[in-house]
Design an enzyme around this catalytic site. Structure first.
Site, PDB file in Angstrom:
ATOM      1  N   LYS A  26       0.546  -0.599   9.946  1.00 25.22           N
ATOM      2  CA  LYS A  26       1.847  -0.002   9.309  1.00 25.22           C
ATOM      3  C   LYS A  26       1.559   1.589   8.839  1.00 25.22           C
ATOM      4  O   LYS A  26       0.544   2.189   8.884  1.00 25.22           O
ATOM      5  CB  LYS A  26       2.036  -0.714   7.912  1.00 25.22           C
ATOM      6  CG  LYS A  26       2.575  -2.236   8.097  1.00 25.22           C
ATOM      7  CD  LYS A  26       3.776  -2.510   8.728  1.00 25.22           C
ATOM      8  CE  LYS A  26       4.139  -3.834   9.050  1.00 25.22           C
ATOM      9  NZ  LYS A  26       3.366  -4.405  10.009  1.00 25.22           N
ATOM     10  N   ASP A  27       2.405   2.441   8.741  1.00 28.40           N
ATOM     11  CA  ASP A  27       2.614   3.768   8.509  1.00 28.40           C
ATOM     12  C   ASP A  27       1.649   4.112   7.280  1.00 28.40           C
ATOM     13  O   ASP A  27       1.473   3.422   6.035  1.00 28.40           O
ATOM     14  CB  ASP A  27       3.910   4.242   8.395  1.00 28.40           C
ATOM     15  CG  ASP A  27       4.895   3.930   9.235  1.00 28.40           C
ATOM     16  OD1 ASP A  27       5.292   2.766   9.450  1.00 28.40           O
ATOM     17  OD2 ASP A  27       5.603   4.980  10.202  1.00 28.40           O
ATOM     18  N   LYS A  28       1.339   5.245   7.568  1.00 32.12           N
ATOM     19  CA  LYS A  28       0.223   5.675   6.365  1.00 32.12           C
ATOM     20  C   LYS A  28       1.118   6.437   5.330  1.00 32.12           C
ATOM     21  O   LYS A  28       1.024   5.981   3.968  1.00 32.12           O
ATOM     22  CB  LYS A  28      -0.532   6.919   6.942  1.00 32.12           C
ATOM     23  CG  LYS A  28      -1.516   7.283   5.506  1.00 32.12           C
ATOM     24  CD  LYS A  28      -2.630   8.524   6.241  1.00 32.12           C
ATOM     25  CE  LYS A  28      -3.304   9.055   4.877  1.00 32.12           C
ATOM     26  NZ  LYS A  28      -4.245   9.978   5.279  1.00 32.12           N
ATOM     27  N   GLN A  32       2.550   8.143  14.748  1.00 33.57           N
ATOM     28  CA  GLN A  32       1.459   7.638  14.216  1.00 33.57           C
ATOM     29  C   GLN A  32       0.586   6.676  15.006  1.00 33.57           C
ATOM     30  O   GLN A  32      -0.607   6.546  14.486  1.00 33.57           O
ATOM     31  CB  GLN A  32       2.068   7.014  12.758  1.00 33.57           C
ATOM     32  CG  GLN A  32       3.153   5.568  13.069  1.00 33.57           C
ATOM     33  CD  GLN A  32       4.416   6.006  13.098  1.00 33.57           C
ATOM     34  OE1 GLN A  32       5.023   7.126  13.921  1.00 33.57           O
ATOM     35  NE2 GLN A  32       5.406   5.213  12.693  1.00 33.57           N
ATOM     36  N   LYS A  91       0.746  -1.273   0.023  1.00 32.97           N
ATOM     37  CA  LYS A  91       0.136   0.017  -0.051  1.00 32.97           C
ATOM     38  C   LYS A  91       0.778   1.336   0.037  1.00 32.97           C
ATOM     39  O   LYS A  91       2.076   1.140   0.235  1.00 32.97           O
ATOM     40  CB  LYS A  91      -1.009   0.025   1.117  1.00 32.97           C
ATOM     41  CG  LYS A  91      -0.159   0.134   2.512  1.00 32.97           C
ATOM     42  CD  LYS A  91      -1.248   0.177   3.751  1.00 32.97           C
ATOM     43  CE  LYS A  91      -0.613   0.227   4.883  1.00 32.97           C
ATOM     44  NZ  LYS A  91      -0.033   1.590   5.030  1.00 32.97           N
TER      45      LYS A  91
END
Length: 691
Positions: free
Chosen positions: A326-328, A423, A297
């Site tokens: 997970k991180d954006k 985050q 992604k």
């Protein structure tokens, strides 16, 4: 990442472990500057997983062995564990031969002892006795009017490879102890308190609750269950609503006049074509279908990506399992499993999802879902741009400062404070996730909903819909304004539209969201408290291990409960310098953990009290959430750290002898971290600035 100017960040900028000066720079200027790749439990990057023929053949042979092994094994001693579930336990209720109420056609339990294995035939005597004690403790905890003693919230029967044996155990345990529930996790049967039983006991007698759950578990066609006569119409209504909310897909209820002004609530199974009790053979034939894949992604939250996929595949978001969020603003690769979908169907998605920044690869069949934390760590490839010195630093060149900072951590193996990263809290948002979590913990459910729908300062369709909802409380109208991929928002709004926006309606709304999503907000609050506690611990005691600190005991065994593995450092051990700071752990707030026996423990209690919370507050039966807590090391260390300098725009490496111009240079870094460790926190320690 820019720090939110309206709200202080979740840890103190003065809390650094290393003495170097550091440097400044920018990260995440584009998603490709921050690439995260999950490392599975075998130490392999998920992007490198292959499903070759040999592995498939091996799996096939293993399945054949399982199918042909007809012997039912007896289990050895189980393991006790504490996870995110209620700390509940029970006195053994004598089995009833018939149950409660007036039943027609067949015995309500439909239970044939000569056809179903008993616990005695499936378990060793010692395991049966431990299970009985666990049941006794569960009931004792429920009946206790004072704060109960800490008991394990779950009881493990250990791995059970044979599926028929697992099916028999599930049935036998639920029939003998209806106030307990069972679940299989990766082949291991876990037993815990049945919250539905406890909630039902607040409405009807324990005898009726006991019989009703046995009736449900037997699932015998043409049987009915009748509760005792009840002249209170409002009370009968509550019973109807409870059964409809919990078991509405399986049964239906109706009140019938009994005598005088009394009436009885009758429950029967909903009619289905070919309805019959599933046998063990049926269970094997109707096994869940799972498809495993690697999710790539870009510039998307994990839950947002799942929302897109669930919409495309026509399944629920809760059908997806993963090992972590997970991180954006990054490109991330992570393992994921979806149930009810075949690998062929998943591959057919093709390019329809690529425009959303999503790609699936390494698609193959799986036998079970993933669970949170089921990984070895995460690998990071990061580019730090716009390198420059701190404004107060003029004693060395930028290159010297950069090399000094990285080498200080890499060569000297300096640890970093294991903070939860920004985050975790939705940094930069008007409302952060920990604020919603605190509202949920305080059972301020209407406030939590309004916080959830607080918009950001943009005019995109999502934020326009949120503004409209807060202004009008028109759930139905807001639903029409939201895009389909906003799965959480839509699930919540549908429930609010049906049940209203009062306390009860908001409770139904939160319950409509999958448990993993609900608990995410509460965990965010607990993470915030942990960060503050870590800063306080370092500020108060530094790196010295002191009396009252907590560490994991060296003598802990696999069969020990989590708290049994925690050791409190003594004064004699402090004087002898027996332990080092990297062994010290701090608790994540919850109802079943112990706090340090020093000033840090006092700080925890004062801090939670300031937010209106006590230990018992971490049980939320109305929201079906329980937070027992866990432990986390104060310090962690990045593994396999490497770096090089790059020329901006070209991403071309700078040689060692090349001059370093501040305006055109970036830094490329590569390392991996243990699960639940944050790369942004590691960079902050190296650079000595908030990023």
């Amino acid at each position: 990442m820019e720090e939110d100017s309206c709200r202080p960040f979740m840890f103190h900028s003065s809390s650094y472990m290393n003495g170097h000066i550091g440097f400044c720079g920018s990260i995440k200027q584009s998603p490709s500057d921050f690439v995260v790749t999950e490392i599975d439990t075998s130490g392999q990057l998920v992007t490198e997983i292959t499903t070759d023929l040999k592995s498939k053949e091996t799996l096939s042979e293993q399945l054949k062995i399982c199918r042909h092994d007809c012997k039912i094994p007896r289990l050895s001693s189980p393991e006790l564990c504490i996870e995110d579930s209620a700390l509940c336990t029970a006195e053994s209720v004598p089995p009833s031969t018939r149950g409660v109420g007036d039943f027609e056609d067949k015995n309500v339990f439909g239970w044939q002892p000569d056809k179903v294995a008993t616990l005695d035939s499936l378990l060793d005597n010692s395991v049966c006795e431990q299970l009985r004690l666990f049941a006794c403790n569960t009931k004792d905890t429920w009946n206790s009017k004072s704060e109960p003693a800490v008991h394990p919230s779950e009881f493990s029967l250990g791995p059970v490879l044979d599926k028929r044996t697992r099916a028999s155990l599930h049935c036998a345990i639920r029939q003998q102890y209806p106030f307990l529930s069972t679940v299989t996790r990766c082949g291991e049967i876990m037993v815990k308190a049945n919250q539905d039983y406890q909630e039902l006991c607040h409405l009807v007698s324990e005898e009726e609750a006991y019989g009703f759950l046995k009736f449900l578990d037997a699932r015998t066609e043409d049987t009915k269950f009748t509760f005792k006569p009840d002249g209170n119409k409002e009370h009968r209504k509550k019973v109807h609503h409870f059964i409809s909310r919990k078991f509405g897909k399986l049964v239906e209820t109706k009140s019938f006049p009994d005598s005088q002004q009394n009436a009885v609530v009758v429950v029967r199974f909903r009619e289905r074509s070919g309805f019959q009790k599933r046998t063990n053979v049926d269970r094997r034939e109707k096994q869940e279908i799972y498809a495993a894949f690697t999710l790539r992604k870009e510039n998307l939250e994990t839950l947002e990506a799942i929302g897109y996929l669930s919409s495309e595949l026509g399944v629920l978001s809760s059908d997806f399992s993963y090992t972590g969020i997970k991180d954006k603003k990054a490109i991330t690769y992570q393992a994921m499993v979806v149930k009810k979908i075949t690998p062929k169907r998943l591959k057919e998605l093709g390019k329809s999802i690529e425009k959303k920044g999503i790609c699936v690869a390494n698609v193959h069949s799986a036998s079970q879902p993933l669970r949170l934390g089921q990984l070895q760590g995460n690998h990071f490839n990061i580019i730090v741009r716009n390198l420059k010195q701190h404004s107060s630093d003029c004693s060395a060149s930028l290159k010297e400062r950069t090399v000094e900072a990285i080498e200080n951590v890499k060569v000297k193996k300096m640890e970093i404070i294991n903070y939860y990263g920004p985050q975790r809290f939705g940094q930069g948002q008007n409302i952060q996730t920990d604020q919603i979590g605190l509202a949920l913990l305080n059972e301020e459910l209407v406030k939590a909903v309004r916080l959830f729908f607080t918009p950001e300062d943009t005019d995109d369709p999502v934020n326009k819909a949120k503004k409209y909802f807060l202004q009008t409380e028109d759930a139905k109208g807001t639903l029409a304004m939201l895009p389909d991929f906003k799965v959480r928002e839509k699930m919540l709004l549908r429930a609010l539209n049906r049940y209203g926006i009062d306390q009860e309606g908001c409770c139904r709304g939160w319950l409509s969201i999958p448990h993993s999503m609900r608990i995410f907000y509460v965990h965010a609050y607990c993470s915030k408290i942990w960060n503050e506690a870590a800063s306080y611990r370092i500020k108060t005691y530094g790196t010295k291990v002191v009396n009252g600190d907590l560490i994991f005991a060296e003598e802990g065994t696999a069969n020990s409960s989590l708290n049994a593995k925690v050791h409190v450092v003594t004064y004699a051990e402090e004087m002898a310098d027996k332990y080092t700071i990297n062994q010290v752990i701090l608790p994540m707030a919850g109802y079943s953990i112990q706090y340090p026996a020093n000033k840090v423990g006092e700080w925890y209690h004062e801090r939670l009290a300031r937010d209106g919370l006590q230990a018992c507050k971490f049980r939320l039966p109305a929201l079906q959430m329980n937070v027992p807590g866990c432990y986390r090391h104060i310090l962690k260390y990045p593994h396999n750290l490497s770096y090089s300098f790059l020329k901006d725009n070209e991403n071309e490496k700078v040689t060692e002898d090349s001059p370093l111009e501040d305006s055109v240079t970036s830094l490329s870094m590569s390392f991996w971290l243990d699960p639940s460790c944050y790369a942004t926190v590691c960079l902050r320690e190296i650079m000595k600035c908030d990023i």
